[in-house]
Design an enzyme around this catalytic site. Structure first.
Site, PDB file in Angstrom:
ATOM      1  N   ASP A 210      -7.864   4.152   1.060  1.00  0.00           N
ATOM      2  CA  ASP A 210      -6.944   4.345   2.179  1.00  0.00           C
ATOM      3  C   ASP A 210      -7.692   4.972   3.356  1.00  0.00           C
ATOM      4  OD1 ASP A 210      -4.783   4.723   3.841  1.00  0.00           O
ATOM      5  OD2 ASP A 210      -3.597   5.850   2.377  1.00  0.00           O
TER       6      ASP A 210
ATOM      7  N   ARG B 158      -3.568  -0.525   5.422  1.00  0.00           N
ATOM      8  CA  ARG B 158      -4.140  -1.605   4.615  1.00  0.00           C
ATOM      9  C   ARG B 158      -3.232  -2.817   4.457  1.00  0.00           C
ATOM     10  NH1 ARG B 158      -5.417   2.035  -0.446  1.00  0.00           N
ATOM     11  NH2 ARG B 158      -3.443   2.900   0.307  1.00  0.00           N
TER      12      ARG B 158
ATOM     13  N   CYS C 108       0.874  -1.176   0.000  1.00  0.00           N
ATOM     14  CA  CYS C 108       0.000   0.000   0.000  1.00  0.00           C
ATOM     15  C   CYS C 108       0.914   1.229   0.000  1.00  0.00           C
ATOM     16  CB  CYS C 108      -1.004  -0.020   1.155  1.00  0.00           C
ATOM     17  SG  CYS C 108      -0.314   0.188   2.799  1.00  0.00           S
TER      18      CYS C 108
END
EC number: 3.1.3.48
Length: 145
Positions: free
Chosen positions: A114, A15, A9
């Protein structure tokens, strides 16, 4: 055969650590690592990520962010990212790995937003999407192994 999965990520604090933990839980014989394109190297997982994972019985409090490197990319048999922009960036930096880079939501054609600096509900929603992606990938990974 997939022996090493790299989950990517941006900062490697939200994440990708959540996805890494879920994949490790589902694929105990596979090495699962994570990194960030713009990692906050050395930082722990975001407290909200730690909290939502703890609600699911998974502890990611020991996670420390690391920067995506060529070495990590070259070791990976499969690279799972959160969105199309990350996929394109890795493919452009590492063209030899183009056929190994996929979105976690590739099967159902979704990106994972996000949740960084957002409310806890954003982390819960991200985790739900990550779980959907993991659920889609795990049988395919097992079939190759």
């Amino acid at each position: 055969m997939i022996k090493t999965i790299l989950v990517v990520c941006i900062g490697n604090i939200c994440r990708s650590p959540m996805a890494q933990a879920l994949l490790r839980q589902s694929l105990p014989g596979v090495s699962v690592i994570s990194a960030g394109i713009g990692a906050l190297s050395g930082y722990p997982a975001d407290p909200s990520a730690v909290e939502v994972m703890a609600h699911h019985g998974i502890d990611i409090s020991e996670h420390r962010a690391q920067q995506l490197t060529g070495s990590l990319v070259s070791r990976a048999d499969l690279i799972l990212v959160m969105d199309g922009a990350q996929k394109q960036e890795i493919q452009s930096r590492h063209p030899a790995k183009t056929g190994s880079v996929f979105r976690l939501g590739e099967m159902e054609q979704f990106d994972i937003a996000d949740p960084y600096r957002k409310q806890l509900t954003a982390f819960e929603e991200a985790l739900e999407m990550i779980q959907r992606g993991v659920d889609a990938w795990v049988p395919r990974i097992r079939a190759l192994g």
